[in-house]
Scaffold this active site. Sequence first.
Site, mmCIF file in Angstrom:
data_model
loop_
_atom_site.group_PDB
_atom_site.id
_atom_site.type_symbol
_atom_site.label_atom_id
_atom_site.label_comp_id
_atom_site.label_asym_id
_atom_site.label_seq_id
_atom_site.Cartn_x
_atom_site.Cartn_y
_atom_site.Cartn_z
ATOM 1 N N TRP A 123 0.823 -1.210 0.000
ATOM 2 C CA TRP A 123 0.000 0.000 0.000
ATOM 3 C C TRP A 123 0.855 1.259 0.000
ATOM 4 O O TRP A 123 2.040 1.229 0.284
ATOM 5 C CB TRP A 123 -1.010 0.017 1.138
ATOM 6 N N GLU A 124 0.212 2.352 -0.366
ATOM 7 C CA GLU A 124 0.882 3.641 -0.569
ATOM 8 C C GLU A 124 1.970 3.564 -1.639
ATOM 9 O O GLU A 124 2.961 4.278 -1.579
ATOM 10 C CB GLU A 124 1.460 4.179 0.757
ATOM 11 N N GLY A 125 1.760 2.697 -2.610
ATOM 12 C CA GLY A 125 2.727 2.515 -3.687
ATOM 13 C C GLY A 125 3.649 1.349 -3.381
ATOM 14 O O GLY A 125 4.362 1.349 -2.378
#
Length: 608
Positions: free
Chosen positions: A441-443
């Site tokens: 998550w978050e890239g």
Amino acid sequence: YHAPLREVRFQIYENHGFEAHYAALKQTSTCDRETVDMVVEASAQLCETELAPLNEGADRAGCEWIDSHTIKTPPGFKEAYDLYREAGWQGLSFPEQYGGQNLPASLALVQADLMAAANYTWLMFPGLSKGAIKTILDHATDELKDKWLPPMISGEFTGTMCLTEPQCGSDLGQVTTKAELADDGSYRITGTKIFISCGEHDMTENIVHCVLARLPGAPEGTKGISLFLVPKAHVDDSGVVGERNNVEISRIENKMGCHGSPTCQIEFEGAKGWLIGSANRGLNHMFTFINTSRVGTAVQGVAAAELAFQHSLWYCKDRKSMRALSGAKDPDAVADAIIHHPSVRTMLLTQKAYAEGGRSMVFECAKMADNMDEKKMSGDTKGEKAIDERLAFLTPILKGFLTEAGKEAADLGIQSYGGHGFIKDNKVEQVFRDVRIASLWEGTTQIQALDLLGRKIMLQKLKPIGEHCALLRGQCKPYLFSSNSTLRSHAWSIYSHSLEWQYLTYRIAARAASNKEYISSSSVDYLMYGGYVTLAAHWLKMEAMAVEALASAKGAEEESFYTAKVQTSAFVFEKLLPRTRSHKVGMLAPMSAIMDMDPAHFSFDHAR
């Protein structure tokens, strides 16, 4: 879980000099050593007595989806949140104007470091709210700030970010959620958002969603996305929460880990919202939230390393198995404790190196963020921009490398237990399941790597890497001719790695001039190379401080603490930093080794 207070104090007072740093800040409330100690000790108590005891039970119980308006959080979560809210912790680093205490943001991050290891899924509720608060604070109108920030900063409301949709994850140019202007100047938001952490719960009476959506006629792609504030429930002008907005929860995900926080699919069905910032600049505004979350995810990696290390260390000291090859270490026992076996020590020292070195990396960036806020509030836009660019370079290293390190440390936690690590009752496998999401998550790590090498370095004509490596060499210089031979050797190692890091960047740039795919093919190895060099540079600094302290250390306990720092640094330079050798080879691998195979030929048995 035991809050590592001696280690935290070393980091904030000795390694990073927070006391002098706070004294130099003029735009925040007075933050002396007494204040810092109070926050750290009170946070540690909350972690040990309230949050950590809930962690295992939350994993077992999970969150329960009752109906489209109701999700039940694990037992004890709401009560713990009430204690947190009543203590005023949510407003620790936010402006007094909206009910906060205006203390430096880095102090709140020190608190988050402790809480993340104690119970990460619980921390997600107030943690995501802080990202929403900062986004509204930086980009919303005064009218929106005055109405929504006070209850968010008090902890009465929480917040989320709503980016992802069923058809798009990181490629936000595909967002289709619509926003239409209403007669009263607000907007009506319609669309489906997925993977929304803490999108509904029973801990507060309202939730403020930061939602990406498109206005009619907006440009295609990311340049046509706007950002909106959409509450779960309407609030009147006196602050009273009223009837629900048209926001429904259609499902929560059945996940591998992080069971304590609900991951929601949210249906916005003509929900009332308000524009945050400028039209079609939503993604730019949302990056305030995204970057806050990326640093928070780096903290998750460090926390997993810390918690895995704590689980592993006691077990490896207690578990007896076989005799050490060099002779019995516990002659009165049936076998020696497994901590005496080199292969087990390698696992423990890797966890320790990641936890303590990673904490140093995060705290360094927290100090930079304080200084950036100081520049911003004093009107020094040039100074603010310089620090922002420095943080932009370091953030993908923190997020990408430290989440991979946290995963490895958690996996080693299972390995150190042997077969017992596979058993849920021994708790260590939960650490791995919970941290596995961190590199996604978050890239993902791959996206962080592309961001670092492509956007932050290549698009800026290699300037950031030159500046960073020059800073590394400056850090090494005081120790290059040290009378301490080990410290001297480690300083020269970082110095030579900084030169090689620049050289490798030039090699990749030269290759990418003829084929841009080289940036993608080399990026993950490049990020990991940079991560190990950065980790080792932090250990060099800690080693130098320990060497100096040993000359004046009083008492056996203090001497042992600093000696352990020197010994851990030796492990980092002899066992972890050499991993850069394989990453160097990997990033220079020929494109043909990766791209020559026809996609149809990857298997002749499946996916045909």
